[in-house]
Design a protein around this motif. Structure first.
Motif, PDB file in Angstrom:
ATOM      1  N   ASN A   1       0.848  -1.182   0.000  1.00  0.00           N
ATOM      2  CA  ASN A   1       0.000   0.000   0.000  1.00  0.00           C
ATOM      3  C   ASN A   1       0.893   1.245   0.000  1.00  0.00           C
ATOM      4  OD1 ASN A   1      -1.195   1.896   2.601  1.00  0.00           O
ATOM      5  ND2 ASN A   1      -2.369   1.791   0.722  1.00  0.00           N
TER       6      ASN A   1
ATOM      7  N   SER B   1      -1.016  11.018  -7.263  1.00  0.00           N
ATOM      8  CA  SER B   1      -2.246  10.860  -6.507  1.00  0.00           C
ATOM      9  C   SER B   1      -2.291  12.003  -5.498  1.00  0.00           C
ATOM     10  CB  SER B   1      -2.243   9.494  -5.806  1.00  0.00           C
ATOM     11  OG  SER B   1      -3.453   9.285  -5.115  1.00  0.00           O
TER      12      SER B   1
ATOM     13  N   PHE C   1      -0.874  -0.763  -4.602  1.00  0.00           N
ATOM     14  CA  PHE C   1      -2.032   0.121  -4.720  1.00  0.00           C
ATOM     15  C   PHE C   1      -1.855   1.348  -3.831  1.00  0.00           C
ATOM     16  CE2 PHE C   1      -2.846  -2.759  -1.250  1.00  0.00           C
ATOM     17  CZ  PHE C   1      -3.533  -2.023  -0.298  1.00  0.00           C
TER      18      PHE C   1
ATOM     19  N   GLN D   1      -3.716   3.957  -1.363  1.00  0.00           N
ATOM     20  CA  GLN D   1      -4.907   4.124  -0.528  1.00  0.00           C
ATOM     21  C   GLN D   1      -4.479   4.781   0.771  1.00  0.00           C
ATOM     22  OE1 GLN D   1      -7.001   0.489   0.330  1.00  0.00           O
ATOM     23  NE2 GLN D   1      -8.828   1.568   1.036  1.00  0.00           N
TER      24      GLN D   1
ATOM     25  N   LYS E   1     -11.489   4.463   2.078  1.00  0.00           N
ATOM     26  CA  LYS E   1     -11.360   5.272   0.869  1.00  0.00           C
ATOM     27  C   LYS E   1     -11.081   4.330  -0.292  1.00  0.00           C
ATOM     28  CE  LYS E   1     -10.155   9.882   2.186  1.00  0.00           C
ATOM     29  NZ  LYS E   1      -9.316  11.034   1.895  1.00  0.00           N
ATOM     30  N   MET E   2     -11.424   4.757  -1.471  1.00  0.00           N
ATOM     31  CA  MET E   2     -11.240   3.943  -2.661  1.00  0.00           C
ATOM     32  C   MET E   2      -9.749   3.712  -2.924  1.00  0.00           C
ATOM     33  SD  MET E   2     -12.851   2.412  -5.163  1.00  0.00           S
ATOM     34  CE  MET E   2     -14.350   3.176  -5.720  1.00  0.00           C
ATOM     35  N   ALA E   3      -9.388   2.476  -3.174  1.00  0.00           N
ATOM     36  CA  ALA E   3      -8.003   2.147  -3.530  1.00  0.00           C
ATOM     37  C   ALA E   3      -7.804   2.371  -5.022  1.00  0.00           C
ATOM     38  CB  ALA E   3      -7.695   0.694  -3.175  1.00  0.00           C
ATOM     39  N   GLU E   4      -6.616   2.865  -5.377  1.00  0.00           N
ATOM     40  CA  GLU E   4      -6.252   3.037  -6.789  1.00  0.00           C
ATOM     41  C   GLU E   4      -5.123   2.065  -7.083  1.00  0.00           C
ATOM     42  OE1 GLU E   4      -5.093   7.115  -7.813  1.00  0.00           O
ATOM     43  OE2 GLU E   4      -5.854   7.689  -5.843  1.00  0.00           O
ATOM     44  N   GLN E   5      -5.255   1.290  -8.140  1.00  0.00           N
ATOM     45  CA  GLN E   5      -4.144   0.428  -8.533  1.00  0.00           C
ATOM     46  C   GLN E   5      -3.021   1.289  -9.093  1.00  0.00           C
ATOM     47  OE1 GLN E   5      -3.857  -2.842  -7.781  1.00  0.00           O
ATOM     48  NE2 GLN E   5      -5.778  -2.487  -6.735  1.00  0.00           N
ATOM     49  N   PHE E   6      -1.824   1.009  -8.653  1.00  0.00           N
ATOM     50  CA  PHE E   6      -0.657   1.733  -9.175  1.00  0.00           C
ATOM     51  C   PHE E   6      -0.369   1.230 -10.566  1.00  0.00           C
ATOM     52  CE2 PHE E   6       3.918   1.700  -9.949  1.00  0.00           C
ATOM     53  CZ  PHE E   6       4.153   3.056  -9.937  1.00  0.00           C
ATOM     54  N   LYS E   7      -0.108   2.166 -11.491  1.00  0.00           N
ATOM     55  CA  LYS E   7       0.192   1.771 -12.870  1.00  0.00           C
ATOM     56  C   LYS E   7       1.545   2.299 -13.266  1.00  0.00           C
ATOM     57  CE  LYS E   7      -4.618   1.713 -14.090  1.00  0.00           C
ATOM     58  NZ  LYS E   7      -5.680   2.132 -14.894  1.00  0.00           N
TER      59      LYS E   7
END
Length: 157
Positions: free
Chosen positions: A106, A120, A144, A146, A151-157
């Motif tokens: 995380n 982010s 990810f 977060q 809270k909404m998790a965002e996948q790391f790209k």
């Protein structure tokens, strides 16, 4: 024991504070926070401040250098539910490359510094950070972003 029960690795340049020591620890059901940081492993005042936060969640907290963490993590007992925190992606990657069985990472807080750009709301990275985070993904680690549970998790790209 097959392997240590590591619930999550978190990258947070503040290490243990309210979000980590209380929110994430309780959410995960962790009973041990391991801070893997070469500087804090030798700084009693910083350790004491983090201990005050951790005790409110009922979890124990330990402070090790990155290498000490690699060396001792396999001695963890079966009943330890471990939450590992590092300051940077570099340290987290060193743990993973040192055979610490972290499956999820995380990204919490990585504050702005000169030369970093925002990916982010609370995450700023430079090329080295990106290289290390992608190296984790290349090893099959789920990475990810977060800030806090809920809270909404965002996948790391």
């Amino acid at each position: 024991m097959d392997q240590p029960n590591i619930l999550l690795g978190r990258i947070d340049n503040r290490l243990v504070h309210g979000q980590v020591g209380v929110s994430w620890t309780n959410y995960l059901g962790a009973n041990l926070i391991v801070v893997a940081d070469d500087e804090v492993a030798h700084e009693e005042v910083q350790q004491e401040l983090m201990e005050l936060t951790a005790v409110t969640s009922g979890a124990e907290i330990r402070f090790f250098t990155v290498q000490e963490t690699i060396d001792i993590i396999w001695n963890a007992s079966d009943d330890q539910r471990i939450f590992i925190v590092t300051r940077t992606p570099f340290e987290m990657l060193k743990l993973i490359e040192g055979n610490v069985p972290i499956k999820k990472v995380n990204i919490g807080n990585m504050h702005f510094e000169e030369g970093k750009h925002q990916i982010s709301l609370k995450v700023f990275v430079d090329d080295e950070d990106l290289k290390n985070l992608h190296a984790m993904q290349d090893k099959g680690i789920e990475v990810f972003i977060q800030e806090i549970p809920g809270k909404m998790a965002e996948q790391f790209k």
